[in-house]
Write an enzyme that holds these catalytic residues in place. Structure first.
Site: not given
Ligand code: TPP
Ligand code: MG
Length: 615
Positions: A27, A258, A402, A452, A464, A510
Site C-alpha cells: 500500500h 491505495h 465490549e 454465565h 444470552h 452463574r
Molecule cells: C476491519 C477491516 N476491514 C477491512 C479491511 C480492509 N481494508 C484495508 S485498508 C481499507 C480501506 C481503508 O481506507 P483508509 O483508512 O481511508 O485508508 P487509505 O485508503 O486512505 O490508505 C480496507 C477496507 C481491514 N484491513 N480491516
C-alpha cells in the site's frame, strides 16, 4: 545545510513506493500521503531513542492504519533502529522478512502493537494511554511521563469500535492521547463520499475531544497542529488534510494508489516529480544523516530518565513491574484457607474470591467490566475506580463497550506494567472477538472473565445463551480457554492465566457448583489441562471427559454406572489447549491408551464401511 522537511518526507515516499514495487504488493498511497505529517511527528515531537526501543518512558506510536506499514518500516529504518535494515525493507512482504504486510509487534521492536484490522489501533492506543496515566499516578512524572500517538485513516474512524474507543478516552480525559487522522477522502472503493457524510470533528468534539486541523502535506503546519494538541488537556484529533499517493503525478488522489504497486512508469514519474535519485531504495546521505540525528533526539532525555530511575529508590520495583513477571505465591495460602471452609459456590463468585487474594498480592492488575460488574464479580473490595480524577484506581467501568474494552486491554497489556482483566457474559465474546483475536496474535496477557457460561445462566434465554462460543474460542490459536469446575480449579486457572504469556478466557458459571476438589495436593492440577478426577472402581469401560459445570454431572453419572458395575473414569478438562501440549504418555494415561482407542474406532469404521459396501 539541514535538508528540508519535504526532502526528509520524500525519503519515506521513495522507500514506500520502491518496496511495494519490489514486492508487487502493498500500500504505497497512505505512507506517501502522510509522509510530511509523520516527519513532523518523528523529527520534532515523538519522544524516543532509536538505540533502545524498549525504553519504558518512550512515547508510544501506533500505526492504526496498518495497511500503510511501509510508513513505519521506513521511519524505523531512517531513524536508525537496529531493524529493519534496508535489506529487510527490500524484502518487504516476503516470507521471513520482519517487514510483514502489516506491522506486527512480535516481528520488530519499535512496533508497539499489531495493526491491520482497521479501528483497533486507535482503540489499543486508548489502552496505552490509560496504562501511562495509571503508572504515572503510581510512579510520578520522574519515571512515567509519555504520550501516545496514533495515525489513523478514514477506515479506522469509520469502524464501530472507534465510537467505543473515543467515548472511553474522552470520558477518562486522556489528554496525552493524540490521533492524527489521514483525511485523504479516499478508501478502497473510491471517494469517502460513497459512504460517509458525517461531520467527523463534530463527532469527536461530542465525545469530549479537542480537534485541530492542518495541511497534512506541510510538515511545519502539521507540527503546529501537533503542538496545539499537546497543549490541550483533552485527547486530540489532528485532522491532516492529505492527498493519497502524494507525489505520484498521474495516480495521486485516487484509490489506485491505495493498495497496489504504482507501476514502473508511474514510479519513474514520481521520482521526477519529487526530485528523487533514479536508483531504487536510495536515500541521499544528507537526508539519512538528518534522519539518524532525529533518531538520537531522545538520547539525552533517556539518559536523564535513567539517572532519575537510579535515584528514585524504586528502580528494582519499577523494572520488575514493567517486566511483568508475576508468581502464584498467593495460590497456596488462598487454597489452604479455602479447604477449611468448602461450600457450593458459582465459579464467577469463586473467581472474585481468588481475585481478592490476587489483587492484594499483585498490584499490577487492573480490573473492569463492560457494565456487568455485579454479574461478572470482577470488582474486589479494595479496588477503587480508575477515573479522570483518580488514575491510580484499579477498576475501570468500561461501559457497554465490549470491543472497546477488549482492545483497550490489549493496549494496556502491551504497554506493560499492568495486567488487565475484564468481564462480560460469555455470549458477548462475539462483541469482543476481533480484539480477542488480536490478543492471541500479539500474545497480549489479557484475562477475559466471561461469566454465565452455560444453560445454567437461567431465564435470560437464547439471546444470552452461549452455544458455540466455547468451541469457537478454543478454535482460536494462542488463546487459552479455561472452564473450571469448582472453586479450587477456578483459583488454579487464575494462577495459570496470570503467569502465562498468552491471553486467557475464563468461562465461569452463574450457578452454584459443589466443591469437587476437597483437599490440597500440592500441585496445580489444571496446569496439565486435564486430569483424572475420579478413577473407576469396577473394571473400566467408560471415560467421561467434562469441563466446568458438567464435571459435577459427569461424577453423578459415573456413580450410577459404577452401581451397575460399569467402571467409569471422570476426567476434568479445564483447558484443552494445555492438555494438547502434554507429552503423549500423559495423554495416554489420562485417556487410557487413547491411540489404541482411536485404532478401535477406526477398525469399527472399516467394518461398517465394508458392511455398507456388501449391501
Ligand atoms: C476491519 C477491516 N476491514 C477491512 C479491511 C480492509 N481494508 C484495508 S485498508 C481499507 C480501506 C481503508 O481506507 P483508509 O483508512 O481511508 O485508508 P487509505 O485508503 O486512505 O490508505 C480496507 C477496507 C481491514 N484491513 N480491516
Ligand atoms: Mg483514506
Amino acid at each position: 545545510m539541514q535538508p528540508t522537511d519535504r526532502r526528509l518526507a520524500n525519503a519515506i515516499r521513495a522507500l514506500a513506493m520502491d518496496a511495494v514495487e519490489a514486492a508487487n504488493s502493498g500500500h504505497p498511497g497512505m505512507p506517501m500521503g502522510m509522509a510530511d505529517a509523520a516527519t513532523a511527528l518523528f523529527t520534532r515531537h515523538l519522544k524516543f531513542d532509536a538505540a533502545d526501543p524498549h525504553w519504558p518512558d518512550r512515547d508510544r506510536f501506533i500505526l492504526s492504519a496498518g495497511h500503510g506499514s511501509m510508513l513505519i518500516y521506513a521511519l524505523l529504518y531512517l531513524t536508525g533502529y537496529e531493524r529493519p535494515t534496508l535489506d529487510d525493507i527490500k524484502r518487504f512482504r516476503q516470507l521471513g522478512s520482519p517487514c510483514a504486510g502489516h506491522p506486527e509487534n512480535f516481528e520488530l521492536p519499535g512496533i508497539e502493537v499489531t495493526t491491520g484490522p482497521l479501528g483497533q489501533g486507535v482503540a489499543m492506543a486508548v489502552g496505552m494511554a490509560i496504562a501511562e496515566r495509571h503508572l504515572n499516578a503510581i510512579y510520578g512524572d520522574e519515571l512515567v511521563d509519555h504520550r501516545t500517538f496514533a495515525i489513523a485513516g478514514d477506515g479506522c474512524l469509520m469502524e464501530g469500535v472507534n465510537h467505543e474507543a473515543i467515548g472511553l478516552a474522552g470520558h477518562l480525559r486522556l489528554g496525552r492521547l493524540i490521533v492524527l487522522w489521514d483525511d485523504n477522502k479516499i478508501t478502497i472503493d473510491g471517494s469517502t463520499e460513497l459512504s460517509r457524510n458525517e461531520d467527523v470533528l463534530a463527532r469527536y468534539r461530542a465525545a469530549q475531544w479537542h480537534t485541530v486541523e492542518c495541511d497534512g502535506l506541510d510538515a511545519a503546519d502539521a507540527s503546529r497542529a501537533i503542538g496545539e494538541a499537546l497543549a490541550d488537556p483533552r485527547p486530540s484529533l489532528v485532522r491532516c488534510k492529505t492527498i493519497i499517493g502524494f507525489g505520484a503525478p498521474n495516480k495521486q488522489g485516487t484509490a489506485a494508489t491505495h493498495g497496489a504497486a504504482l507501476g514502473k512508469d508511474e514510479v519513474e514519474a514520481a521520482r521526477k516529480e519529487l526530485g528523487l535519485a533514479d536508483q531504487a531504495f536510495s536515500v541521499p546521505d544528507d537526508v539519512l544523516t538528518a534522519w539518524r540525528a532525529a533518531g538520537k533526539r531522545g538520547a539525552i532525555d533517556h539518559a536523564l530518565w535513567k539517572e532519575r530511575l537510579d535515584e528514585s529508590g524504586r528502580k528494582d520495583e519499577f523494572l520488575a513491574r514493567l517486566n511483568g513477571k508475576v508468581t502464584d505465591a498467593w495460590l497456596k495460602p488462598y487454597l489452604d484457607k479455602l479447604f477449611k471452609d468448602l461450600k457450593p459456590v458459582a465459579t464467577r463468585k469463586a473467581s472474585e474470591m481468588a481475585l481478592e487474594a490476587i489483587n492484594t498480592a499483585i498490584p499490577a492488575t487492573i480490573g473492569g467490566s463492560a457494565d456487568l460488574t455485579g454479574s461478572n464479580n470482577t470488582k474486589t473490595k479494595a479496588l477503587e475506580p480508575l477515573t479522570a480524577d483518580n488514575y491510580a484506581g484499579r477498576y475501570i467501568y468500561y461501559g457497554i463497550r465490549e470491543f472497546g474494552m477488549a482492545a483497550a486491554m490489549n493496549g494496556m497489556a502491551l504497554h506493560g506494567g499492568v495486567i488487565p482483566y475484564g468481564g462480560t457474559f460469555l455470549v458477548f465474546t462475539d462483541y469482543a472477538r476481533p480484539a480477542i483475536r488480536l490478543s492471541a496474535l500479539q500474545r497480549a496477557r489479557v484475562i477475559y472473565v466471561m461469566t454465565h457460561d452455560s444453560i445454567g445462566l437461567g431465564e435470560d434465554g437464547p439471546t444470552h445463551q452461549p452455544i458455540e462460543h466455547l468451541q469457537s474460542l478454543r478454535a482460536m490459536p494462542q488463546l487459552m480457554v479455561y472452564r473450571p469446575a469448582d472453586a479450587v480449579e477456578t483459583a488454579e486457572c487464575w494462577a495459570l492465566a496470570l503467569t502465562s504469556e498468552e491471553p486467557s478466557v475464563l468461562a465461569l458459571t452463574r450457578q452454584n457448583l459443589p466443591p469437587l476438589r476437597t483437599e490440597a495436593v500440592g500441585e496445580n492440577l489444571c496446569a496439565r489441562g486435564a486430569y483424572r478426577m475420579k478413577a473407576s472402581e469396577n473394571n473400566r469401560k467408560v471415560i467421561i471427559i467434562a469441563t466446568g459445570s458438567e464435571v459435577e454431572i459427569a461424577l453423578g453419572a459415573a456413580a450410577r454406572l459404577e452401581q451397575k458395575g460399569i467402571g467409569t473414569d471422570v476426567v476434568s478438562m479445564p483447558c484443552t489447549e494445555r492438555f494438547d501440549a502434554q507429552p503423549a504418555e500423559y495423554c495416554d494415561d489420562i485417556l487410557r491408551d487413547v491411540s489404541k482407542r482411536f485404532e478401535e474406532v477406526r477398525e469399527l469404521r472399516r467394518k461398517l464401511a465394508d458392511a455398507g459396501r456388501a449391501k
